[in-house]
Structures are given as C-alpha cells and as structure tokens.
Design an enzyme around this catalytic site. Sequence first.
Site, PDB file in Angstrom:
ATOM      1  N   GLY A 528       0.816  -1.205   0.000  1.00 30.48           N
ATOM      2  CA  GLY A 528       0.000   0.000   0.000  1.00 30.48           C
ATOM      3  C   GLY A 528       0.848   1.252   0.000  1.00 30.48           C
ATOM      4  O   GLY A 528       2.067   1.216   0.139  1.00 30.48           O
ATOM      5  N   GLY A 530       1.551   4.556   1.913  1.00 27.82           N
ATOM      6  CA  GLY A 530       1.343   5.231   3.195  1.00 27.82           C
ATOM      7  C   GLY A 530       1.499   6.722   3.051  1.00 27.82           C
ATOM      8  O   GLY A 530       1.604   7.245   1.942  1.00 27.82           O
ATOM      9  N   GLY A 531       1.519   7.407   4.162  1.00 25.71           N
ATOM     10  CA  GLY A 531       1.596   8.855   4.162  1.00 25.71           C
ATOM     11  C   GLY A 531       2.707   9.419   3.291  1.00 25.71           C
ATOM     12  O   GLY A 531       2.479  10.291   2.470  1.00 25.71           O
ATOM     13  N   PHE A 532       3.915   8.908   3.460  1.00 34.11           N
ATOM     14  CA  PHE A 532       5.038   9.496   2.743  1.00 34.11           C
ATOM     15  C   PHE A 532       5.783   8.514   1.859  1.00 34.11           C
ATOM     16  O   PHE A 532       6.936   8.723   1.522  1.00 34.11           O
ATOM     17  CB  PHE A 532       6.021  10.118   3.736  1.00 34.11           C
ATOM     18  N   GLY A 533       5.122   7.455   1.508  1.00 36.54           N
ATOM     19  CA  GLY A 533       5.797   6.531   0.615  1.00 36.54           C
ATOM     20  C   GLY A 533       5.168   5.166   0.641  1.00 36.54           C
ATOM     21  O   GLY A 533       4.271   4.886   1.456  1.00 36.54           O
ATOM     22  N   PRO A 534       5.634   4.295  -0.253  1.00 40.76           N
ATOM     23  CA  PRO A 534       5.054   2.963  -0.363  1.00 40.76           C
ATOM     24  C   PRO A 534       5.420   2.068   0.825  1.00 40.76           C
ATOM     25  O   PRO A 534       6.447   2.259   1.459  1.00 40.76           O
ATOM     26  CB  PRO A 534       5.660   2.418  -1.653  1.00 40.76           C
ATOM     27  N   VAL A 535       4.558   1.105   1.094  1.00 38.28           N
ATOM     28  CA  VAL A 535       4.797   0.148   2.177  1.00 38.28           C
ATOM     29  C   VAL A 535       4.892  -1.246   1.574  1.00 38.28           C
ATOM     30  O   VAL A 535       4.078  -1.615   0.718  1.00 38.28           O
ATOM     31  CB  VAL A 535       3.666   0.194   3.219  1.00 38.28           C
ATOM     32  N   LYS A 549       8.343   0.542   5.438  1.00 35.41           N
ATOM     33  CA  LYS A 549       7.866   1.777   4.820  1.00 35.41           C
ATOM     34  C   LYS A 549       9.068   2.511   4.226  1.00 35.41           C
ATOM     35  O   LYS A 549       9.996   2.887   4.947  1.00 35.41           O
ATOM     36  CB  LYS A 549       7.175   2.626   5.867  1.00 35.41           C
ATOM     37  N   ASP A 646      -3.003  13.230  11.722  1.00 37.01           N
ATOM     38  CA  ASP A 646      -3.452  12.643  10.459  1.00 37.01           C
ATOM     39  C   ASP A 646      -4.196  11.343  10.713  1.00 37.01           C
ATOM     40  O   ASP A 646      -3.909  10.320  10.097  1.00 37.01           O
ATOM     41  CB  ASP A 646      -2.270  12.416   9.521  1.00 37.01           C
TER      42      ASP A 646
END
Length: 838
Positions: A528, A530-535, A549, A646
């Site tokens: 997925g 995430g907030g600041f990049g892919p996980v 992450k 957030d």
Amino acid sequence: MALNCISLALLSYLILLPSLSPFSHAIDTIKPGQPLEDGKTLISAGEKFELGFFSPGKSSNRYVGIWYHNFSINTVVWVANRERPVRDHSGSLAIGYDGNLVVLDGTKSIVWSSNTSTATNNSLVQLMDDGNLVLNNSGSVAWQSFDNPTDTYMPGMKAGLDLRTHVNQKLTSWTSEDDPAPGNFSLGMDPSASTQIFVWEGTKPRWRSGRWNGQVFIGVQNMLPTYVYGFRLINIEQEQKMYFYYNEFNSSHRYVLTWDGIGRHLIWRNDTNDWYQFWAQPVTECEIYNKCGKYGSCTDGATPICSCLRGFVPASSEDWSDGNWSSGCVRRTPLGCGRGNNSEEAGGDGFWKLGGVKLPDISDWKQDAVDIEGCEERCLGNCSCTAYAYVSGIGCLIWGVDLLDIHLFSSGGNDLYLRLAGSELDKKSNKTFIIIIVPVAVILSLGCIYLLWRCKNRIKELFKQRLAGERGLMYSTRGQERLTDYSASIGKRIGDEGSDGKCPELSLWSFDSVVAATKSFSDSNFIGEGGFGPVYKGILPEGQEIAVKRLSRSSMQGLDELKNEVMLIAKLQHRNLVRLLGCCIQEEEKILIYEYMPNSSLDAFLFDPIKTGLLDWKTRHNIIEGIARGLLYLHRDSRLRVIHRDLKASNILLDEEMNPKISDFGMARIFGNDDNETNTKRVVGTFGYMSPEYAMQGLFSVKSDVYSFGVLLLEIVSGKKNSTYRHPELAMNLIASAWKLWNEDRVMEFVDPIIRDSCSRRQVSRCVNVGLLCVQDRPNDRPTMASVVIMLGSETSSHPPPRQPIFTVESGYSETDSSTVDLNIMSANASITIIDGR
Ligand SMILES: *[C@@H]1O[C@H](CO)[C@@H](O)[C@H](O)[C@H]1NC(C)=O
Ligand SMILES: *[C@@H]1O[C@H](CO)[C@@H](O)[C@H](O)[C@H]1NC(C)=O
Ligand SMILES: *[C@@H]1O[C@H](CO)[C@@H](O)[C@H](O)[C@H]1NC(C)=O
Ligand SMILES: *[C@@H]1O[C@H](CO)[C@@H](O)[C@H](O)[C@H]1NC(C)=O
Ligand SMILES: *[C@@H]1O[C@H](CO)[C@@H](O)[C@H](O)[C@H]1NC(C)=O
Ligand SMILES: *[C@@H]1O[C@H](CO)[C@@H](O)[C@H](O)[C@H]1NC(C)=O
Ligand SMILES: *[C@@H]1O[C@H](CO)[C@@H](O)[C@H](O)[C@H]1NC(C)=O
Ligand SMILES: *[C@@H]1O[C@H](CO)[C@@H](O)[C@H](O)[C@H]1NC(C)=O
Ligand SMILES: *[C@@H]1O[C@H](CO)[C@@H](O)[C@H](O)[C@H]1NC(C)=O
Ligand SMILES: *[C@@H]1O[C@H](CO)[C@@H](O)[C@H](O)[C@H]1NC(C)=O
C-alpha cells in the site's frame, strides 16, 4: 438482539432459562414442610433475584441456582448442588429434618445440604433482594449463600479472609460453560493478607491483582479510582476480616471467575440489555503470574515478550532462546552489600529505577512511617534486600526475596528501585559493554547459521533493553543525585545523529537485509501507499513478517518526519499503537520497519463492498474503542504529549483479531506539558478529517485529533467514505446526515445497512452522539479523549447534546456551492499540504 461490544466472552454465561412456573404471585420463602419443587421458583421481595432448578448450557442436569429475575440474559450467580446434579425434573428444595436447607432427588435422598450444625427445626429460608439466600433460624442467620459463594462475587457479600481463623472464602470456577462442578481455578484474598487478590490454578498462582493502595489494585493496569468500579478492599480491624466489596449497593455489578480462569468485573446495562465487561484479568500473556520467571520482565506485544531486568542475564540462555522463560534470570554482578562504601570507587550497591511496572509479588511488608529516602536506606541496610518501592497509599515496600511477576505496563504502573552492584550502575562501562557486545555478536553471526539466528535474538534483546532503558533513570547510592536521564539522552541522540544519516540503536537493519526481506521492493511485496511513501511486506530469513515503509525521496519533509516518527514510536508503547521495530537510513534511502499487520488497514475493510460485511457491529465498536484508547494514550497517558494530526481510516491497521492499531506518526508533534495549542504555518493532514480551525487557521491541538476521531467514528458506523480532496461535499454530507438523522431520532438509518440488524439502537445512538460531540465547530465544545473513552463505555445514554456543526453542515446541505468555497478560505491563511485520503 442487543449485542454488547466488549463482552466477548460473556456469552459463555448464557444459561438456559428454567421453565418458569405459571404461578402469578411470587413467594420468597421456604418453610418447613413446604418444599420447592422443580419448576417452581422463589422470587425476592423486590423481584431482583430468583431461585429454582435450572439446566446450564447444553446440559440436561438439574441444579438449584440463583439468577437475576428479569435480566434478558439469564445469569446464574450461585449454585447449590454444583457437584451432584439431579438427573431429572423430580428434585426439590426443602428444609430437612435437622433444619438444614437440602436438595433432594426424586427418591427424597439428600444430594446437597447447607450442613450447618446451628440449624434447628424453627428454620426458614428466604431469598433476599441482594441475591443472598438466608437460612433464618428464629431471627438469626444460621447459614447464608453469601458466605458460601460459587464463582460470583456480589455486592453486599463479605466473603474474604478471616484473619483470626485463616478461613479463606474463595470463588471456584465452573468446570465448563455447561457444568457448574468446581473447575481448576479459584479466586480469593492472598492467605498471607498482603491485600492482593489471587487467581490460582489448582494451588499454583495464576494471577494477582497487586496490592490495594486505598483506591485501586496497583497491579491492574489502568484501574481508575472512579465511582464506576465501586469495587474496593476493606480490612476491618474489629471484624478481623479482609474482603473486597462494592462501595455502594448496586445489584447490577458482579465479579465472576469464569470457567476459563479469568476474573471479570461486569455491569448490567439497561440500555443494551447486556453485560458490560469493565475489566478482566488475566487476559494478556504478561498478566499471567510470573510469565518471565524471576528477575524477568514481561512486555505485552514485544518480541520476545520477556527480557531480563538490568544487571541480570538469563539463567539458561538455551531455555531463554527457546522461549521457555520459567528459569528466569540471574544477577550478573554480585551485590557488594557494603553500607558506607563509596558507590563509585569501592563498588558499593546502588539502585536502578524501573518505571511503569506492576511491582513484583511480595508477601512480607511492614507498615512503617518512613518516607522514600528512609525506604531506600532501609533496603541498603539489609543485605538480603533486592529492591524497594514507595507507593502512596501503601508506603515503603521492601523485597527480601527473588523478584517475581514483573509486568512493564504500557501506561501507569509504579516505580521499582532495583538494587544492583555499583559497577552495573556505571553508565560508561555499561555502554561500552553494549558497544562491545554488538560488534562481537555481529562477527560471530557471520560464522555459522546457528549463531546468526541466536544473534538476532540477542540484538532484539538489546533493542528491548534499550526500550526498557528508556524508562529507566540511574541513581547513585549516595546523595541520590541523578546520574543519567536516559530518556533525555536517547531522544537527543536520535535527534542529533538522525540527520547524520545514522539511526542509532534502532538501526540494526542494513539496507541489504531490507532489500532481501522485500525481494528488492518487488511489486508482489507492495502492500500500500502510506503517508510518505510505499509500504512493502517483508519476510525475515527465519520467517518473521515485517512491514517496511520506504519514504519517498521526493518528499521534502521526509527526514523531519522520519526523525519524529522514529523518536516517537520508539518511546510509545500501547496495544492500540503500531510497533516500530527498527529503521534504516542509507544515503537517499530512509526506511522504517514495523510489525506486520495481516489484516492491513481499516479502510480496506470499511470501504470494500464485500469485506465490509466482515465488520459486524461488535467489531466496529471494539475498533472505535481501541482507537479512542490509543489516542487517549497519545494525548494524555504517554509521557510525551502527542498530537497525531493525520488520523484516518487508512492509518488504522488491524491485527489478526481485528484490534485497531494507530499508525503513521510522521506528522505527530511533541508537546510540552502546557503547550496545548500551537499555530503552524504548514498545514498537513487529510482533507475531510481536518477540523475547521486547523484547516482554516492552522491551529491544531488535541481537539483537532478529537475532530478527526469523530469523523472516523461516523465513517465506521455508517460504512461511508469520507470526502477526498476531489469530493469535499461527501464529507459535508456525512456529518450533515449524521446530525440530521440523529436529531430526528432516525439514527438507525445512518448505520451501515449491512450491520443494521446486528446492532443495538442505544449503543449506536450513543456512538453517533459521541461522534457528533467530537465534530463540533468550536474546539472547546469538543470533549477530550478521556471523556470520549468514558462516554463510549458508560452505562447512561444521556450525554450532552451536540451543537449543530454549522461549518460542515451548512456548506454540506447545498451541494452546489460547497465545492470550492472552503478551499479559498483556507488558502488565505495557510499553505496546505493535502494528502489524498484514498
Ligand atoms: C425488571 O423489574 C423491574 C422492577 O424491579 C421493572 O421495573 C422492570 O421493568 C423489569 N424489567 C424487565 C425487562 O422486565
Ligand atoms: C456435611 O458434613 C458432613 C460431616 O460434617 C460431611 O461428611 C458431608 O460430606 C457434608 N455434606 C455436604 C453436602 O457438604
Ligand atoms: C423440633 O421439633 C420437634 C417436634 O417435631 C420438637 O419435639 C423439638 O423440640 C423441636 N426441636 C427444637 C430445637 O425446636
Ligand atoms: C428471620 O425471620 C424473622 C421472622 O420471620 C424475621 O423477623 C427476621 O427479619 C428474619 N431475619 C433475617 C436475617 O432474615
Ligand atoms: C483443568 O485441568 C485438567 C487436568 O489438568 C485439564 O485437562 C483441563 O483442560 C483443565 N480445564 C481448563 C478449563 O483449563
Ligand atoms: C449502579 O451503578 C451505576 C453505574 O455503575 C450507577 O449509575 C447507579 O447509580 C448505581 N445504582 C445504585 C443504586 O447505586
Ligand atoms: C436498570 O434497571 C434496574 C431494574 O429495572 C434499575 O433498578 C436500575 O436503576 C436501572 N439502572 C439504570 C442505570 O438505569
Ligand atoms: C523449561 O525449563 C525448565 C527448567 O529448565 C524445565 O524444567 C521445563 O520442562 C521447560 N519447559 C518446557 C515447556 O520446555
Ligand atoms: C566495603 O565493601 C566490602 C565488600 O565489597 C566490605 O568487605 C567492606 O567491609 C565495606 N567497607 C565498609 C566500610 O563497609
Ligand atoms: C533483612 O530482610 C530479611 C528479609 O526481608 C528479614 O528477614 C531480616 O529480618 C532483615 N534484617 C534486618 C536486620 O532488618
């Protein structure tokens, strides 16, 4: 139909209703010569309790029991002939020839007797309104069920430890849901009168409550001294008896030791017509007595859950690495035990403070009018003293024995001062020791596969020690001045060195190992954004799953957020927060490693037309409460005050039991204690979850998180997705429709249709009420998370009515002019970083 969210295991207490007699007028007394036959019942004068024959669960055996007269879930609180049931419906309850209360089978032979010698043939038996069955012998009590409890402790009971005769009236669990015969577990006061409650399995301790401090049991995490518990310990000198009781008579409370060995404090809720579980222990692994052996400490959710206290090493490293903790830990450096020796030079002993723990088991304790310094002195003056603690409401506690059953709480708990040899307290030598250990371990690990595997455990242990160390402060023996404040120094080191491209002590992950675990960040491992990049999902060589992450390089704020996140999450531990395992920074790469959550995130369920059906009302309510508790921990209970900023469905991860874990602390801020509200130039967050004052003026506070929580709550109840940047009108509509339907008493129409049948109207109504209180326009009108947690769990359905959320509702009602107007207002005062809410 009403299903309570929390009371998962309570259904085990569903008992089939006995066939009620058609008699219209109830009696509460049995007189000699007037037996009570199977099929008829006694009902107490106030119609609170009922007594008669019943068959538990799937069993067809007949037992004499007492249950609540008119609760919709039949709950048996006492059983007479628990060991010898009557096999058919021919039994009866009568006053026997000797004046005792007896249960007779069809052949009129006695299967149970109250067996007291003080009974006479003047006896009569009466069922009282508090559920007590009294054998009344010419006006005096010859026998009563309250003195002979089965598995339930009731308000008004005084069953406990008689300090003169040492008779200990204990509860004994049922064997199973269907069989009231005495099971493996019992519960009662510590026979040594230490003011602790114990659960035993056979004769072995299984759980203990910790001591009573006058308000709470100090070993029960998060127990609050509030009226709602009403559960306290009394030690009446004149009576020479120690027992726990409910401070005001309240027939809707009970404390039961269920057949699975768990003590549960339950409250009947009229609004849901169900039992609500206030607290229950032991439930987690660390609540089990002495899980980690002597001198071991247990941390729920940690891997491994056990670690040795500072200055101690596993007694058998082989057992320990096999996950067999029973042998515990042993002291690494013998105590000097020299009173008057200088701690630094001559190796005199000192104390290591371990904060936030369930204090070890203790049996000997003398009430002394010493203060904390006197307590320390007393410990130092006795060579067999291993630790001391000073607890307000109790006083000075001194351990002269091995320390057993230590549990590191995620919040609350007491300070334990552990006696160590001076050399163990020496900060420098210790750090050097760790630094030496690490390279040695690394070199060894290259040697062979076995060692590699062991080393990983070792490194994990070091990591754990560091986390434990974060709670610890060192004290010198003399003068008590603080040598090191570990929490401050760690924070500083992360803060300083993070920008140098190092991630100290957490950075046990090489980039190569992360690449290997994630198959070079392959698409098949992508889980997925995430907030600041892919996980990515990763798998370590020995099979442990992790979530990785990878912070996007283009993200301007990456490094700051990373530093924040590493620092915060390493310090924060709570069952409703996701756990950070480590990090890795190499040149451009900034990577965080978390525990892997098999059920991904809440939004993947909530907004998926098929999966949403898997979230029944009970689960949803559980998720709401979990999030609330996690957030409360961030806001109030963690030693840092953290505002998440957030909160949204995609930041709520779900473990295999669908327990929510708040993730993504990248935008959280650390607050000083009186720094409640801060103005920020850069607004980050997710549109639709942002409070008006945050979005418009950049003002954020704990109350902006409360707002986001409110939106999230309404999403969970309705199953409807909140707005995204592109469709702001949806958000408006969600809150608007919640307000409208709740206000018009049509709240069930707001509920996700897929779960509408399974949920309690009053519970939904209370949830939506709380949600609406949270999304009120003015921050001051919104409740704190502490109030939210209380309101969500409270029995009453009357919370303050929310004010209409004008900002969102008004602009939401007319879809035509809502889409652009708010953005303009916002951009006037602050530049907005909008992260798409997916
Ligand atoms: C239970 O009994 C009380 C009287 O004690 C009565 O007011 C109440 O309506 C009853 N509840 C039910 C569900 O029958
Ligand atoms: C009653 O007491 C007698 C002896 O005091 C004992 O043998 C018997 O088992 C007891 N019966 C019950 C039902 O406890
Ligand atoms: C019990 O009842 C009998 C008669 O049924 C009577 O003779 C006897 O005195 C009574 N005993 C007591 C202690 O009341
Ligand atoms: C016992 O019975 C007598 C007479 O029936 C009554 O006055 C008294 O209150 C009863 N005592 C108890 C403890 O129930
Ligand atoms: C009680 O103990 C017996 C024998 O050790 C065991 O077989 C049984 O499973 C236990 N029951 C429970 C509920 O733990
Ligand atoms: C019973 O307890 C509930 C909450 O636990 C409280 O609101 C109520 O007032 C209590 N009733 C009595 C009679 O004490
Ligand atoms: C619940 O109902 C019982 C009996 O109907 C009543 O005594 C009690 O006060 C009620 N409690 C609340 C909190 O409404
Ligand atoms: C754990 O270790 C202890 C002592 O070394 C041993 O007696 C026990 O059998 C072990 N338990 C298991 C489950 O291996
Ligand atoms: C200092 O400690 C040593 C043991 O470490 C002991 O033998 C000696 O008596 C102590 N000195 C004093 C003054 O207590
Ligand atoms: C030292 O502690 C032990 C264990 O608590 C105790 O038995 C002993 O009496 C104490 N000695 C002194 C001198 O206080």
